[in-house]
Design a protein around this motif. Structure first.
Motif: not given
Length: 448
Positions: A391-397, A399-403, A412-415
């Motif tokens: 969540n923190p790295v997504c909020d920082a921009g 990472i766009s999404r994780a699923y 886990l895939v990070l995009e």
């Protein structure tokens, strides 16, 4: 352009013409099928001057090859390179070859070189290149800082299984030659090594009456060159590592005259192994590219829309990543858009982040969308902990999404994605990729 003629060189003059041939291709001059065409400047009453050369070989198995083309710096951008390619093509047509496979080198020490050379070969009718081989140049003194220097010495159990090729038992040698050209790539054989082969540093590892690993070393232009490092399978990895450790020790003890080591990595697996063993040393990398020109229309193939633009952008980004000390690998497969891969851990190499371009061909300015993704094995990590990490790295921009890739929630895939304009700003693209890889690496490390 001054009057330039193209003539076939006599084989007796090959020795003095070696500087006009790429080091990796010089071993082919010994082949009966190899020929050297020279571009010669007509100097009137003065002595004629050789401006450039192209080496070609009509190989019965691999077809018509151009492993080297060279034009002296003072004669470049005068049409001489195109003249040499045309003369070589005439030779190919005389041999009734269906096409020409050409290889060329690009160094990470010369930014912009890849784009310039690619454009030149495209203008002369060749297809988009694919990455074939990496050449590494390492100062010998830098090997003391490498990963391989810290490995334990090979014991007598391994050393007694090491043989020079001239000492191979008859049945072992017979088996090796039967596998050469099939299981073992022919180009790795010592007969194709450039320069002068050094028998003491060219060793085979024999196990159960088979060569399961071997290394081939030669002297090229005053440098120690590791031409080949072959291993039959992953189960024999220790055999190859023992060979590499042994030849490095022998080289440092008995061949102090060599100040530079050069290495050919002909496969992706070989490159990963070389990068791992040499991790910590100072490495300059040169990529060898391969491109093809069909001589008949039915052999030509179409590249997808945006292939050329994406390739040139990736070549530029790869150079900037290299200059920033980051390892990346460019992959080009005919018929598909190119991709670049970046290891999260430069020592272990895996996992790898995959980076690709997607183009909006309907847009007026054809914007580029850059996508990066990486698959992380997180089977043993609780879901709640993963949320706290992601969540923190997504909020920082970053990472766009994780699923989840699978229903069992083990991968886990990070995009991440970025829109780029027609004019590439490589510094911004590199910063985007470095942020993504750093964020993914932090998650991997926290999950260990």
């Amino acid at each position: 352009m001054e009057h330039i003629s193209v003539n076939m060189a006599g084989k007796e003059s090959y020795g003095e013409l070696l500087p006009l041939v790429a080091p990796e291709a010089r071993g082919m001059l010994a082949s009966d099928e190899a020929e050297l065409l020279l571009a010669v400047k007509d100097a009137g009453e003065e002595q004629e001057e050789v401006c450039g050369a192209v080496l070609f070989c009509n190989d019965p198995e691999q077809g018509f090859l151009i492993p080297s083309i060279y034009v002296k710096k003072e004669y470049r951008r005068q049409g001489i390179g195109a003249l040499l390619l045309t003369a070589a093509q005439q030779q190919a047509q005389a041999c009734k070859a269906g096409g020409i496979t050409l290889t060329y080198e690009v160094s990470d020490a010369e930014p912009g070189e890849a784009e310039e050379r690619t454009r030149f070969f495209l203008q002369n009718g060749y297809g988009m290149p694919s990455e074939e081989t990496m050449l590494m140049t390492i100062p010998m003194e830098s090997l003391a800082d490498s990963y391989v220097a810290g490995l334990p010495d090979p014991g007598q159990e391994h050393i007694k299984k090491m043989k020079s090729f001239d000492e191979l038992p008859f049945l072992v040698g017979k088996d090796y030659h039967e596998r050469l050209g099939n299981e073992i790539p022919k180009i790795l054989d010592r007969a194709f090594a450039p320069g002068v082969v050094i028998p003491e540093l060219t060793l085979a590892y024999v196990q159960k009456h088979q060569v399961v690993a071997f290394v081939v070393c030669s002297e090229v232009d005053g440098a120690l060159h590791l031409h080949a490092a072959y291993v039959q399978s992953q189960t024999h990895a220790k055999a190859l590592i023992s060979l590499v450790k042994q030849i490095f020790q022998i080289a440092q003890e008995k061949y102090p005259q060599y100040r530079v080591l050069t290495i050919t990595a002909a496969t992706y697996q070989g490159r990963l192994l070389a990068e791992k063993l040499l991790y910590g040393a100072k490495i300059q990398r040169t990529i060898v590219y391969t491109c093809f020109k069909a001589l008949y229309a039915e052999q030509a193939f179409l590249e997808p829309t945006g292939f050329g633009e994406a390739l040139v952008r990736f070549q530029t980004v790869t150079e900037y990543l290299s200059n920033a000390g980051k390892i990346s690998y460019l992959y080009v497969v005919p018929g598909d858009l190119p991709v670049t891969k970046l290891p999260l851990d430069e020592e272990e190499q895996l996992p790898m982040a995959v980076v690709r371009y997607v183009m909006d061909v309907d847009a007026q300015e054809i914007p580029f969308y850059l996508f990066a993704d990486v698959e992380l094995p997180v089977k043993e990590t609780p879901v709640e902990k993963l949320r706290e990490l992601v969540n923190p790295v997504c909020d920082a921009g970053k990472i766009s999404r994780a699923y989840w890739k699978d229903e069992e929630e083990t991968v886990l895939v990070l995009e991440a994605e970025r829109r780029e304009e027609l004019a590439l700003v490589p510094e911004e693209t590199v910063a985007f990729l470095v942020d993504f890889v750093s964020a993914a690496r932090e998650i991997v490390e926290a999950c260990r």
